[in-house]
Design a protein around this motif. Sequence first.
Motif, PDB file in Angstrom:
ATOM      1  N   ALA A  15     -31.673   7.151  -4.881  1.00 24.88           N
ATOM      2  CA  ALA A  15     -32.751   6.361  -4.286  1.00 24.88           C
ATOM      3  C   ALA A  15     -34.098   6.763  -4.858  1.00 24.88           C
ATOM      4  CB  ALA A  15     -32.748   6.547  -2.771  1.00 24.88           C
ATOM      5  N   MET A  16     -34.279   8.080  -5.056  1.00 26.72           N
ATOM      6  CA  MET A  16     -35.549   8.546  -5.580  1.00 26.72           C
ATOM      7  C   MET A  16     -35.823   7.988  -6.964  1.00 26.72           C
ATOM      8  SD  MET A  16     -37.067  10.821  -7.825  1.00 26.72           S
ATOM      9  CE  MET A  16     -35.783  12.000  -8.207  1.00 26.72           C
ATOM     10  N   MET A  17     -34.825   8.068  -7.836  1.00 27.82           N
ATOM     11  CA  MET A  17     -35.046   7.599  -9.193  1.00 27.82           C
ATOM     12  C   MET A  17     -35.254   6.095  -9.230  1.00 27.82           C
ATOM     13  SD  MET A  17     -35.093  10.329 -10.795  1.00 27.82           S
ATOM     14  CE  MET A  17     -34.496  12.026 -10.778  1.00 27.82           C
ATOM     15  N   ALA A  18     -34.535   5.368  -8.392  1.00 31.05           N
ATOM     16  CA  ALA A  18     -34.712   3.919  -8.366  1.00 31.05           C
ATOM     17  C   ALA A  18     -36.108   3.549  -7.916  1.00 31.05           C
ATOM     18  CB  ALA A  18     -33.671   3.286  -7.440  1.00 31.05           C
ATOM     19  N   ALA A  19     -36.662   4.335  -6.996  1.00 34.98           N
ATOM     20  CA  ALA A  19     -37.998   4.042  -6.499  1.00 34.98           C
ATOM     21  C   ALA A  19     -39.056   4.207  -7.567  1.00 34.98           C
ATOM     22  CB  ALA A  19     -38.330   4.959  -5.312  1.00 34.98           C
ATOM     23  N   CYS A  20     -38.711   4.905  -8.659  1.00 33.78           N
ATOM     24  CA  CYS A  20     -39.661   5.109  -9.745  1.00 33.78           C
ATOM     25  C   CYS A  20     -39.571   4.036 -10.809  1.00 33.78           C
ATOM     26  CB  CYS A  20     -39.424   6.488 -10.374  1.00 33.78           C
ATOM     27  SG  CYS A  20     -39.762   7.831  -9.231  1.00 33.78           S
ATOM     28  N   ALA A  46     -19.437   9.821 -10.439  1.00 36.57           N
ATOM     29  CA  ALA A  46     -19.915   8.452 -10.639  1.00 36.57           C
ATOM     30  C   ALA A  46     -21.318   8.289 -10.082  1.00 36.57           C
ATOM     31  CB  ALA A  46     -18.959   7.469  -9.982  1.00 36.57           C
ATOM     32  N   LEU A  47     -21.570   8.930  -8.949  1.00 36.15           N
ATOM     33  CA  LEU A  47     -22.884   8.829  -8.339  1.00 36.15           C
ATOM     34  C   LEU A  47     -23.962   9.462  -9.212  1.00 36.15           C
ATOM     35  CD1 LEU A  47     -24.746   8.140  -5.995  1.00 36.15           C
ATOM     36  CD2 LEU A  47     -24.076  10.288  -4.917  1.00 36.15           C
ATOM     37  N   VAL A  48     -23.645  10.648  -9.758  1.00 35.71           N
ATOM     38  CA  VAL A  48     -24.625  11.334 -10.593  1.00 35.71           C
ATOM     39  C   VAL A  48     -24.972  10.509 -11.825  1.00 35.71           C
ATOM     40  CG1 VAL A  48     -25.038  13.408 -11.979  1.00 35.71           C
ATOM     41  CG2 VAL A  48     -23.949  13.588  -9.751  1.00 35.71           C
ATOM     42  N   GLU A  49     -24.022   9.711 -12.304  1.00 32.66           N
ATOM     43  CA  GLU A  49     -24.291   8.846 -13.457  1.00 32.66           C
ATOM     44  C   GLU A  49     -25.443   7.889 -13.168  1.00 32.66           C
ATOM     45  OE1 GLU A  49     -23.007   8.968 -16.359  1.00 32.66           O
ATOM     46  OE2 GLU A  49     -21.215  10.211 -16.151  1.00 32.66           O
ATOM     47  N   GLU A  50     -25.654   7.585 -11.880  1.00 34.10           N
ATOM     48  CA  GLU A  50     -26.702   6.636 -11.516  1.00 34.10           C
ATOM     49  C   GLU A  50     -28.075   7.295 -11.387  1.00 34.10           C
ATOM     50  OE1 GLU A  50     -26.177   3.422 -11.324  1.00 34.10           O
ATOM     51  OE2 GLU A  50     -24.090   3.790 -11.871  1.00 34.10           O
ATOM     52  N   VAL A  51     -28.112   8.627 -11.349  1.00 35.24           N
ATOM     53  CA  VAL A  51     -29.386   9.326 -11.210  1.00 35.24           C
ATOM     54  C   VAL A  51     -30.082   9.334 -12.565  1.00 35.24           C
ATOM     55  CG1 VAL A  51     -30.517  11.476 -10.586  1.00 35.24           C
ATOM     56  CG2 VAL A  51     -28.438  10.755  -9.390  1.00 35.24           C
ATOM     57  N   SER A  52     -31.250   8.747 -12.636  1.00 29.03           N
ATOM     58  CA  SER A  52     -31.895   8.647 -13.944  1.00 29.03           C
ATOM     59  C   SER A  52     -33.411   8.579 -13.826  1.00 29.03           C
ATOM     60  CB  SER A  52     -31.394   7.406 -14.683  1.00 29.03           C
ATOM     61  OG  SER A  52     -31.803   6.239 -14.001  1.00 29.03           O
ATOM     62  N   ILE A  53     -34.058   8.988 -14.882  1.00 30.32           N
ATOM     63  CA  ILE A  53     -35.492   8.742 -15.074  1.00 30.32           C
ATOM     64  C   ILE A  53     -35.572   7.710 -16.183  1.00 30.32           C
ATOM     65  CG2 ILE A  53     -37.753   9.746 -15.543  1.00 30.32           C
ATOM     66  CD1 ILE A  53     -36.587  12.481 -14.930  1.00 30.32           C
ATOM     67  N   PRO A  54     -35.590   6.436 -15.859  1.00 24.74           N
ATOM     68  CA  PRO A  54     -35.536   5.418 -16.912  1.00 24.74           C
ATOM     69  C   PRO A  54     -36.725   5.533 -17.855  1.00 24.74           C
ATOM     70  CG  PRO A  54     -36.050   4.445 -14.768  1.00 24.74           C
ATOM     71  CD  PRO A  54     -35.699   5.863 -14.513  1.00 24.74           C
TER      72      PRO A  54
END
Length: 947
Positions: A15-20, A46-54
């Motif tokens: 959620a944090m990374m998506a908010a950025c 699988a969840l960690v794969e979604e954590v990103s700083i785009p």
Amino acid sequence: MKLTTRTALLLAGTAMMAACSPAAYDAPATSSDTMVEAPAEDGLTALVEEVSIPHESFTLDNGLTVLVHEDRKAPIVAVSVWYNVGSKDEPEGKTGFAHLFEHLMFNGSENLPGDYFLYTEEIGATSLNGTTSFDRTNYFQNVPTGALERALFMESDRMGYLLGAVTQEKLTNQIGVVQNEKRQGDNQPGGLIFYELLDAMFGEGHPYGHSIIGSMSDLSSATMGDVQQWFIDKYGPNNAVLVLAGDIDAATAQPLVEKYFGAIPSGPANNPAEADVPTLEADKRIVMQDRVPQPRVNMYWPMPGIADDDREALSIAASILGGLNSSRVDAEIVRGEEIANYAFASYSPFHRVGWFTYSAEAKEGVAIGDLETRMRTLMDDFIANGPTQEEVDRAVTNLLAGQVKGLESVGGFGGKANALAEGLLYNEDSDEYAVALRNYAALTPEAVQAAAAKWLTRPSVTITLEPGERPPYEEAEAPAESGGLEARDYEITERDIPAVGETAALDFPDVVETELSNGAKLYYAFRDTVPVTNMVIEFDAGRAAEPVNQRGLSSMVTNLLEEGAGGMDAQALAEAQESLGVSIGFGNSLDESIASMSALSVNLEESLDLLGTMLKSPDFEAGAVERVRNQSLASYARSMSSPNGLIADTLPRIIYGENDPYGGSPFGDPAAIQTIGREDLTRFHQRYLRPDNMEIYVISSLSLDEVKAAVDAELGTWEAPSVALGSKAFPDRPVRPEEPTYILVDRPDSPQSIIAGAQILPVDPTADLVDINAANEALGGNFLSRINMDLRETKGWSYGVRGSVNRNDQDVGYIFTAPVQADRTADSILALQEQTVAFLSNDGVREDELKRIVASNIASLPGNFETSNSVLGGIRNNVELGRPMDYYETLSERYRSQTQASLDNAIRSILDPEDFIWVIVGDADVVGPQLDAAGIEYELRSLETGE
């Protein structure tokens, strides 16, 4: 579905990374827009794969690599430049050059003469600095969006157009500054251990075998030709990574970067020094002495670096053994057997190598050999049997929660820009942080045990630090007449400096004031940049609430809140926090006692339940009381071995007197600490840490309704005890001295002296200090101030000097702090006085200073409130001083109305150069004769007797 702790944590990270991701900073997405459905408990990977700083990347023709991350939460951009060069790349005889050159990069470039800070202040830069490590040198600042183009010009000018501005005068000055920075670190108790460690672990010739700051003699021998060649060889654009993070996108960034960096030619191909992890032939033992109150044992093992497959496992091993509050050494030898005042373990990975540290300080009466034997027994058991699954889960949760919270910032010392640059520089992958998250999530007890067994059974270095006389200090030598490179002449390349554009004004969050069921005030603001809830609970208490014969009582109370509550002992409380990924702390300032919490919003109710138990139901168990008493006494003794601790202990006693609530040492009174009992602790808790004496401040990614319901359920039913609410009594304050008073505290063998000059100002503590603070920016309040530029940048006698205005509930004070080389102590006092007298009587705030200060204070407002904690601080200040919640949004107009006369009048009416009380901590044999020669009459106090 009930989430496991690690699943809930990683969901919060997503959620944090998506908010950025891209969104207008004046219309942030709500929590519900960014939260995703919880995955199955076996779906961690699988969840960690979604954590990103785009982010996007591009490379200029000259080799400069650029990374751009878009985060629209505020109108600021982090500009961070990482050069792939550090102290490991220094040749023999040139140690300290990488760090010395970092200093020179702040001394002006060809089109920006003078200090770099002149230009960063003009544009309102925040979170700015430069640092050097074994492996890299970086420069960073957050700037208002409208100043981005100017910031890119500034960084490009010192990357490509620097050498024409480097003079022998600047080089000589910065050599002196760096040598004073070295003295400042070496002056601390145990400050010489690091040099012995590097030599013993790596040895001569190894790239990591010398300190980052270098040797005094190598620094003294640096020539203009040497530093010019260092720049040519190491600072080409093909040896750098530029990260832009914040209110920017790649399409906007690329033409700007091309415009300012594109013409800089590539430099020599970069080949960072290779280095193997050393294998010692046998264990090494070193015994050192220093002015420490209790012996310390420090064990070190050579380790692999950042790119090694064991990196994450070793980090978790260190956490379990001695990094967590629930660690094995805390449980066994600090809280259990109580043979150590503190103990810890840590793993420090660098690019090529690293080391594992395992340290403890012996409790009084405990033989250092017995402590070391017990430490090794715990280590052996850990290696033989490994951690439990529950220990690994807690350590991973605690680590990842900290990373999630830290990535709220776009830049600065941590933040997202650093994560991207470090991954690319050391692992050739800017997404390496995500790889690490996956590795942490997948760790097993077996993997942690295997890494520990592989590396911690190898030969190590043990350094024992014992009380005694430290060895003679190695001072700077005169530079050699030859041996350096010849200097070359450079012509100035003229470039057009871009104008600074407009930036959106500060939009301070809306603050809602409400009440809990018991009448306690709750102040709430919404922020969903990260899925975190931050809370501060203030009590009108602090050290000033202590009886004058019980100095140290408030700290003992707040320390004991973490040592047992509601039938849970310290171990259980620590384990509960780590399992939830929540940080709970308690502490005291002069006027307040504080409870703080930083929780993942998904775990808010459980975190509040734990906070409430610790705050409302402390056990004050007899064994815990004795342990904290002994730790408080040890902490006092440790502080008295530090020069800064001696200043902090001495000043309030002299300024206020022993009978004033402000007149005690911040470390307490050892005689009083010895006598404080459970009844005293309970009485203080009941009189001051109670619901009718608290105010609650919250910033959360959750709605007001959700937060208030959770807080009210835990704290709204809390009832005040029957005892009367505590109150503080302040006597009449002593009249300020009519002439300066000088006290010299003798601290033998100190390569530096610490000078402090203080006075109480005739100012209402509730008054608005905006004009006084602005005026003080010219005198002492920032890097460009008169006193810092004089003692650091002109004379080279100090690493940094400050003068600050300090507000307390009952008064406002002013204090100079100046660490200076020992042989210039009296000269530095006279220089401080000369600058102050001139500023207050004749010079005043210059026109250029006024322009720069006003522009900086206006432009820096959005950057000053980037994070939730900074906003919390602003809200607390507004409430304390009775200001409207839009106060900070009105400051721009206040700044624009300031004039030279208004600032001069503000500070001249309250500050008197003759009223200072001066305390100097230094070697009396060195400093005393200087004071005598300067005609300064002083009182000498002995470190041993205090008289």
